[in-house]
Write a protein that holds these residues in place. Sequence first.
Motif, PDB file in Angstrom:
ATOM      1  N   SER A 254       0.773  -1.186   0.118  1.00 53.86           N
ATOM      2  CA  SER A 254       0.036   0.134  -0.114  1.00 53.86           C
ATOM      3  C   SER A 254       0.800   1.200   0.034  1.00 53.86           C
ATOM      4  CB  SER A 254      -1.059  -0.054   1.138  1.00 53.86           C
ATOM      5  OG  SER A 254      -0.162  -0.079   2.607  1.00 53.86           O
ATOM      6  N   ARG A 255       0.197   2.491  -0.536  1.00 55.14           N
ATOM      7  CA  ARG A 255       0.811   3.728  -0.526  1.00 55.14           C
ATOM      8  C   ARG A 255       0.536   4.363   0.548  1.00 55.14           C
ATOM      9  NH1 ARG A 255       3.573   1.554  -5.073  1.00 55.14           N
ATOM     10  NH2 ARG A 255       4.802   3.000  -6.228  1.00 55.14           N
ATOM     11  N   TYR A 256       1.063   5.570   0.861  1.00 56.65           N
ATOM     12  CA  TYR A 256       0.877   6.566   1.907  1.00 56.65           C
ATOM     13  C   TYR A 256      -0.253   7.423   1.455  1.00 56.65           C
ATOM     14  CZ  TYR A 256       1.278   9.460   6.052  1.00 56.65           C
ATOM     15  OH  TYR A 256       0.888  10.071   7.198  1.00 56.65           O
ATOM     16  N   GLU A 257      -1.289   7.465   1.585  1.00 59.77           N
ATOM     17  CA  GLU A 257      -2.518   8.179   1.122  1.00 59.77           C
ATOM     18  C   GLU A 257      -3.158   8.924   2.482  1.00 59.77           C
ATOM     19  OE1 GLU A 257      -5.175   5.607  -0.702  1.00 59.77           O
ATOM     20  OE2 GLU A 257      -5.656   4.456   1.099  1.00 59.77           O
ATOM     21  N   PRO A 258      -3.135  10.313   2.254  1.00 61.71           N
ATOM     22  CA  PRO A 258      -3.593  11.235   3.495  1.00 61.71           C
ATOM     23  C   PRO A 258      -5.171  10.874   3.412  1.00 61.71           C
ATOM     24  CG  PRO A 258      -2.228  12.391   2.099  1.00 61.71           C
ATOM     25  CD  PRO A 258      -2.184  11.180   1.146  1.00 61.71           C
ATOM     26  N   GLY A 259      -5.727  10.922   4.647  1.00 66.98           N
ATOM     27  CA  GLY A 259      -6.993  10.547   5.093  1.00 66.98           C
ATOM     28  C   GLY A 259      -7.241   9.196   5.481  1.00 66.98           C
ATOM     29  N   ARG A 260      -8.524   9.081   5.581  1.00 65.61           N
ATOM     30  CA  ARG A 260      -8.930   7.582   6.277  1.00 65.61           C
ATOM     31  C   ARG A 260      -9.036   6.632   5.096  1.00 65.61           C
ATOM     32  NH1 ARG A 260      -9.815   7.128  11.166  1.00 65.61           N
ATOM     33  NH2 ARG A 260      -9.914   9.613  11.357  1.00 65.61           N
ATOM     34  N   SER A 261      -8.148   5.396   5.628  1.00 65.82           N
ATOM     35  CA  SER A 261      -7.977   4.712   4.531  1.00 65.82           C
ATOM     36  C   SER A 261      -8.155   3.220   4.997  1.00 65.82           C
ATOM     37  CB  SER A 261      -6.648   4.606   4.015  1.00 65.82           C
ATOM     38  OG  SER A 261      -6.184   3.497   3.353  1.00 65.82           O
ATOM     39  N   ILE A 262      -8.614   2.284   3.943  1.00 65.26           N
ATOM     40  CA  ILE A 262      -8.877   0.814   4.353  1.00 65.26           C
ATOM     41  C   ILE A 262      -7.544   0.004   4.229  1.00 65.26           C
ATOM     42  CG2 ILE A 262     -11.341   0.956   3.480  1.00 65.26           C
ATOM     43  CD1 ILE A 262     -10.464  -0.327   0.837  1.00 65.26           C
ATOM     44  N   THR A 263      -6.606   0.389   3.971  1.00 70.78           N
ATOM     45  CA  THR A 263      -5.100  -0.118   4.035  1.00 70.78           C
ATOM     46  C   THR A 263      -4.360   0.039   5.418  1.00 70.78           C
ATOM     47  OG1 THR A 263      -3.890   1.892   3.422  1.00 70.78           O
ATOM     48  CG2 THR A 263      -4.870   0.820   1.619  1.00 70.78           C
ATOM     49  N   LEU A 264      -5.010   0.845   6.268  1.00 71.85           N
ATOM     50  CA  LEU A 264      -4.397   0.905   7.759  1.00 71.85           C
ATOM     51  C   LEU A 264      -5.706   0.510   8.543  1.00 71.85           C
ATOM     52  CD1 LEU A 264      -2.065   1.462   9.463  1.00 71.85           C
ATOM     53  CD2 LEU A 264      -2.999   3.797   9.344  1.00 71.85           C
ATOM     54  N   LEU A 265      -5.520  -0.530   9.448  1.00 72.42           N
ATOM     55  CA  LEU A 265      -6.597  -0.829  10.259  1.00 72.42           C
ATOM     56  C   LEU A 265      -6.065  -1.100  11.591  1.00 72.42           C
ATOM     57  CD1 LEU A 265      -8.363  -3.987   8.190  1.00 72.42           C
ATOM     58  CD2 LEU A 265      -8.943  -1.559   8.183  1.00 72.42           C
ATOM     59  N   LYS A 266      -7.087  -0.932  12.517  1.00 70.76           N
ATOM     60  CA  LYS A 266      -6.438  -1.026  14.034  1.00 70.76           C
ATOM     61  C   LYS A 266      -7.487  -1.950  14.865  1.00 70.76           C
ATOM     62  CE  LYS A 266      -9.492   3.160  14.831  1.00 70.76           C
ATOM     63  NZ  LYS A 266      -9.302   4.684  15.282  1.00 70.76           N
ATOM     64  N   VAL A 267      -6.713  -2.927  15.647  1.00 72.74           N
ATOM     65  CA  VAL A 267      -7.260  -3.866  16.129  1.00 72.74           C
ATOM     66  C   VAL A 267      -7.046  -3.813  17.796  1.00 72.74           C
ATOM     67  CG1 VAL A 267      -7.519  -6.479  16.443  1.00 72.74           C
ATOM     68  CG2 VAL A 267      -6.747  -5.093  14.408  1.00 72.74           C
ATOM     69  N   LYS A 268      -8.149  -3.768  18.649  1.00 68.38           N
ATOM     70  CA  LYS A 268      -8.100  -3.495  19.932  1.00 68.38           C
ATOM     71  C   LYS A 268      -9.235  -4.418  20.682  1.00 68.38           C
ATOM     72  CE  LYS A 268      -7.378   0.481  21.601  1.00 68.38           C
ATOM     73  NZ  LYS A 268      -7.623   1.971  22.279  1.00 68.38           N
ATOM     74  N   SER A 269      -8.990  -4.704  21.991  1.00 71.56           N
ATOM     75  CA  SER A 269     -10.113  -5.831  22.580  1.00 71.56           C
ATOM     76  C   SER A 269     -11.002  -4.886  23.386  1.00 71.56           C
ATOM     77  CB  SER A 269      -9.249  -6.577  23.820  1.00 71.56           C
ATOM     78  OG  SER A 269      -8.776  -7.592  23.127  1.00 71.56           O
ATOM     79  N   PHE A 270     -10.829  -3.337  23.514  1.00 79.22           N
ATOM     80  CA  PHE A 270     -11.579  -2.539  24.077  1.00 79.22           C
ATOM     81  C   PHE A 270     -12.133  -1.443  23.118  1.00 79.22           C
ATOM     82  CE2 PHE A 270     -11.060  -4.777  27.754  1.00 79.22           C
ATOM     83  CZ  PHE A 270     -12.033  -4.415  28.843  1.00 79.22           C
ATOM     84  N   PHE A 271     -13.015  -0.840  23.209  1.00 77.82           N
ATOM     85  CA  PHE A 271     -13.222   0.300  22.213  1.00 77.82           C
ATOM     86  C   PHE A 271     -12.845   1.555  23.161  1.00 77.82           C
ATOM     87  CE2 PHE A 271     -16.643  -2.425  21.051  1.00 77.82           C
ATOM     88  CZ  PHE A 271     -16.621  -2.369  19.702  1.00 77.82           C
ATOM     89  N   ASP A 272     -12.272   2.604  22.236  1.00 76.63           N
ATOM     90  CA  ASP A 272     -11.946   4.062  22.847  1.00 76.63           C
ATOM     91  C   ASP A 272     -13.038   4.927  22.318  1.00 76.63           C
ATOM     92  OD1 ASP A 272     -10.033   3.064  24.349  1.00 76.63           O
ATOM     93  OD2 ASP A 272      -8.511   3.799  23.255  1.00 76.63           O
ATOM     94  N   ALA A 273     -13.446   5.956  22.974  1.00 75.77           N
ATOM     95  CA  ALA A 273     -14.110   7.204  22.508  1.00 75.77           C
ATOM     96  C   ALA A 273     -13.723   8.283  23.026  1.00 75.77           C
ATOM     97  CB  ALA A 273     -15.564   6.633  22.260  1.00 75.77           C
ATOM     98  N   GLU A 274     -14.314   9.506  22.554  1.00 80.09           N
ATOM     99  CA  GLU A 274     -14.078  10.534  23.274  1.00 80.09           C
ATOM    100  C   GLU A 274     -15.478  11.184  24.030  1.00 80.09           C
ATOM    101  OE1 GLU A 274     -10.769  10.003  22.119  1.00 80.09           O
ATOM    102  OE2 GLU A 274     -11.958  10.393  20.608  1.00 80.09           O
ATOM    103  N   ALA A 275     -15.374  12.046  24.917  1.00 76.28           N
ATOM    104  CA  ALA A 275     -16.755  12.617  25.305  1.00 76.28           C
ATOM    105  C   ALA A 275     -16.461  13.921  26.019  1.00 76.28           C
ATOM    106  CB  ALA A 275     -17.378  11.514  26.621  1.00 76.28           C
ATOM    107  N   LEU A 276     -17.483  14.749  26.414  1.00 74.14           N
ATOM    108  CA  LEU A 276     -17.394  16.090  26.703  1.00 74.14           C
ATOM    109  C   LEU A 276     -17.853  15.864  28.144  1.00 74.14           C
ATOM    110  CD1 LEU A 276     -17.056  18.939  25.912  1.00 74.14           C
ATOM    111  CD2 LEU A 276     -19.593  19.140  25.780  1.00 74.14           C
TER     112      LEU A 276
END
Length: 534
Positions: A254-276
């Motif tokens: 894969s190439r380096y493409e600015p923006g959100r891409s399907i060539t880079l994926l994250k895998v975690k056991s827990f979710f993270d989120a932001e809140a106010l």
Amino acid sequence: MADLEDGESIEVQGSGSSRYLLRNVGEVYSCTCPAWRNQSHAIDKRTCKHLKALRGEAAELTRVGAPTPGTSSTSATSASRASGGRAAASASSAQAPPLLLANPWDNAQDLSGWWMSEKLDGVRAYWDGKAFISRLGNRYHAPPWFTSGLPDTPLDGELWGGRKRFQRTISIVRRQDQSDHWKEIAFVVFDAPALDAPFEDRVEHLKQLFATQSAPHARAHDHELCRDLPHLRTELSRVEALGGEGLMLRKPGSRYEPGRSITLLKVKSFFDAEALVIDHQAGAGRHAGRLGALLVELPDGTRFSVGTGFSDKERASPPPRGAIVTFRYQELSDAGVPRFPSYVAVRDDIRWPPDNAELRRAVPHPPSDTLAEGGKAARATPGASADTKKNSLDETASTASTESATTTDSSASADGSASADSSASTDSSASTASAGSATPTTSTTPTSAGTPAGTSSQPTTPAASSSTRRFEFTDGTSSKFWEIEVSNRQYTVRYGRLGTTGQSKTKEAASEEAARREAAKLVDEKTGKGYVER
């Protein structure tokens, strides 16, 4: 005029009933008022009437490089340079760098042959050849000795202070005094954005670069090929058992493409989120007289309490109303409320609402393996909460749950006193809300960034209430946790060894009152066995 020493804060009265917190962190002055939060300038270039009233208008205008009354912009700039670095320049236009952003793994795509690396729990930083730039385009003021030896070409990486040190890392890199605290930080580089070549070639370029270039505080990140799904899960368990955040997967070639891409994926056991942060809820028991939980709100208006994950210092001086915080959670309840939320850190590097909030989507739980419990096999069910309500969470903050050991057994005992293994280990701080906190969930219009702290729209439809309590037991041979959550007529017990995700059981009572009575009985049993509430 008065001033704040580094690390100090003061609460002031606003023009109405609201109160705001003024801070100085590494010569970066901030205020929680909407006027300061909503400015488009870099954070070290913002000011407001409260800071001017505290420090004096002339001092504030000089700090941010703006001309004072009767002073030309040229002389103001000169005064700024002569102030000992207080108005050190950041990225003048605060233009965000062209970063490649990740998507969460959908738990279905075959990642065999992809490049796998540890997801670092640090601060994303783009080296533009001269300085470190944040995701929002703000400058991180690293000392010259830290950047010595870095090339004059762009690098994408993480300013990392080590596992379980996210809050400490943030506090260091957002300073402006170029202090020796940076000795705790490393620049871990995982990509070369300017090199138009397949990912494998870019990684090899980084290895050669840091093998020949003297940059003692920087290094190339390690990658390995993912063989298959068992290999992925084994590596995830290993990283999380060490206190790591998860994994990143890069598509081969894969190439380096600015923006959100399907060539880079994250895998975690827990979710993270932001809140106010909407309000502070008083503590009880061992937390009497200080913070018990934060009342927070998601971008869609959903409100709930976050009561664990705080240090004693953070409970004594909690994130102010109006602050943006990251929290970690296990899954969503049927009412759309994050279950077992745990505080992670205050976020100064993102806007509210998150700039990619429109990229929301449901992320289903993966197929779970059979778990042995009490001598019998119990099939872990996929998260029933992966419904349309999960669309309310910011996709950047949401990550795929990979081995959620949740079992529903209306006939099984909810004792859960035995220690249980879990195939995906994680930090024990990712736990539950505070003792006995029951917060009604509301579905409202998202609060705008300009809403005064502590105010909100009225709920249109009351939703289910829920409360969670956590207990721990430690002696010479055993370290276990036990949690119980009541939501409407259901009560859920989660248990296991400290440092693991554990497993859970859910039972349904005849009524919500009956569910709370049963939960109280189980709590009495646990405390009678020596469990201590946390």
